[in-house]
Design a protein around this motif. Sequence first.
Motif, mmCIF file in Angstrom:
data_model
loop_
_atom_site.group_PDB
_atom_site.id
_atom_site.type_symbol
_atom_site.label_atom_id
_atom_site.label_comp_id
_atom_site.label_asym_id
_atom_site.label_seq_id
_atom_site.Cartn_x
_atom_site.Cartn_y
_atom_site.Cartn_z
ATOM 1 N N HIS A 274 0.833 -1.196 0.000
ATOM 2 C CA HIS A 274 0.000 0.000 0.000
ATOM 3 C C HIS A 274 0.873 1.253 0.000
ATOM 4 O O HIS A 274 1.869 1.332 0.741
ATOM 5 C CB HIS A 274 -0.903 0.006 1.236
ATOM 6 N N VAL A 275 0.505 2.199 -0.824
ATOM 7 C CA VAL A 275 1.213 3.490 -0.870
ATOM 8 C C VAL A 275 0.547 4.422 0.145
ATOM 9 O O VAL A 275 -0.667 4.639 0.100
ATOM 10 C CB VAL A 275 1.166 4.106 -2.273
ATOM 11 N N LEU A 276 1.347 4.984 1.049
ATOM 12 C CA LEU A 276 0.806 5.847 2.109
ATOM 13 C C LEU A 276 1.707 7.079 2.231
ATOM 14 O O LEU A 276 2.882 6.953 2.574
ATOM 15 C CB LEU A 276 0.771 5.078 3.435
ATOM 16 N N GLU A 277 1.138 8.281 1.981
ATOM 17 C CA GLU A 277 1.966 9.497 1.985
ATOM 18 C C GLU A 277 1.657 10.419 3.157
ATOM 19 O O GLU A 277 2.058 11.573 3.171
ATOM 20 C CB GLU A 277 1.773 10.272 0.669
ATOM 21 N N ASN A 278 0.910 9.928 4.151
ATOM 22 C CA ASN A 278 0.683 10.738 5.352
ATOM 23 C C ASN A 278 1.084 9.932 6.583
ATOM 24 O O ASN A 278 1.593 8.819 6.469
ATOM 25 C CB ASN A 278 -0.767 11.202 5.433
ATOM 26 N N LEU A 279 0.853 10.500 7.763
ATOM 27 C CA LEU A 279 1.240 9.853 9.007
ATOM 28 C C LEU A 279 0.022 9.314 9.759
ATOM 29 O O LEU A 279 0.027 9.235 10.998
ATOM 30 C CB LEU A 279 2.014 10.834 9.893
#
Length: 533
Positions: A53-58
């Motif tokens: 999974h691509v995740l660009e936040n925290l």
Amino acid sequence: MSFVGKMPINRTDCPANAILTVEQLLQLPCVLVGSPQVIAVPASLKRHIGWAHVLENLNPGAYLRGHELVLTTGIGWGADAEFEPFIAELLELRVAALVLELGIHCPEAPANLIRACKDSQLPLILLHEPVAFVEITETLHQLLFSAQTRKIEAGGEVTEHFTGLMQLGAPAETVLDDCARFLGCPIVFEDSGFNLLRFASPVELPTDFFDHWQDRSRTMHITGNPKRHAVPVQIHGKNFGSLIAPDTASHPAGSLHVLTMAAIALGTELLRKRGPALWKFDAACELLDDLLNSREANLNLLTGKFEAAGFPVRHQLLRGFSVQLASGQDPKTAVHEIERHTGIGMNLIVGALHSPTPKLFGIISTATAQLQDDFHQGMHQAAESPAFEGPAYLGEIVSGLAQVLTSINQATEGCELRLEANNSVVFAADYPMALLTHELRHEPAVQRLPQQVLAPLLALEINRRDECLRVLEAYLASPTNRSQAATRCRLSRSVFYQRLALLESLLEADLNDARTLTILTLSLSVYRQSQRH
């Protein structure tokens, strides 16, 4: 890259079981092109990846289900990002690893991110060259879907196989053998009291595999069966026990699926047999077969199997016994007749032989000689049952499986020879010459002996031959007491002495010579036994 946090539709589901590890991920070409730098302890690289999974936040909790490989460029982190709670949440979600592509948005890994990953032992993979995340996700998803498809196909094959065994009414040993073959490891079937009933193994077992089985298995059940799988064999409300396999068991369909289908097939077979007592009889036959046919050369392991089945061997007095079944008698019913006359403190294991005549045989195990005497008295009563024909035959009292095999052979051979058929119990070991002859009956030299030694008698007309052989047999049974020998063959002493003189003349032998008596005894024993077969 765009913010996944603004696109919740991209949320993904994770397969229940993954097959790819972080260590294997690092060998994929689509990852190697990024010149990966790994910050992790070796053990953490064994983590399984359930999805990518691509995740660009925290905020991972809103987008992840667990066991994912998290891919990021750090574009949404910001300069003041706090990574400790982020990594802690990834750990709570059992994330497999965090992959960070270094570049414009994040030219180097933040020091507090590296520290947080090290402290939590979460693998951190830094990509120093640009990588298309879509290639990583596509590769991973194809591998995972391929594995899931194979698992479904393999599960169907396993289900079809064991369903077929149920439809055919396959015996329990076939079910266990196939289960062990599917999983490539030992399979143990124990009853609800943790006693070994049967086992199958495609590999050689260690000598102490069955030692203290009941105590060890009971403890493992209480503690949740660590390092092994335990599936109940239960059907229609009847609990027959458990199927046990080590946690090393593996199969594309999943080891638990194989064990569950085997347990259903096994339960169906046991239910069809209507009762655990019959299963106990079958299990005994398997153990006795192992002993008689030397199927298990390691006596320590075999001793462990007997003890794990609830039959004490160590520090016990053992004795073989045998009794011929009456014509048309069901062996399982006859077993109950022997058990009915077995007292407290006597442990019994019984099997059946069907050749050359149907008979029961087995071992009695006791802690004292007095209990062996009590069993002797019990067999007097059991032998009177219409289930049996002729005496009960007992071997000598011994200790250990190595010696009990001799005791069993004495009893079964005595039964086949029908020694002292008019008695109710016969100590077969008291007839060493008959047993020796029986053991050597297939030797050509022994087979020729009667024709050489007894030739003058065998050449007589049938009635005279039988009379001479009867007198000779009585004399050989009591060579030092001719009066007793005459009584045995129902002749007066004077007539008996005349017959002895005739025998000496025909055989051209001295019936007072010890060597001659030995040869005649052996020859007559071989001849009598040849007449029975």
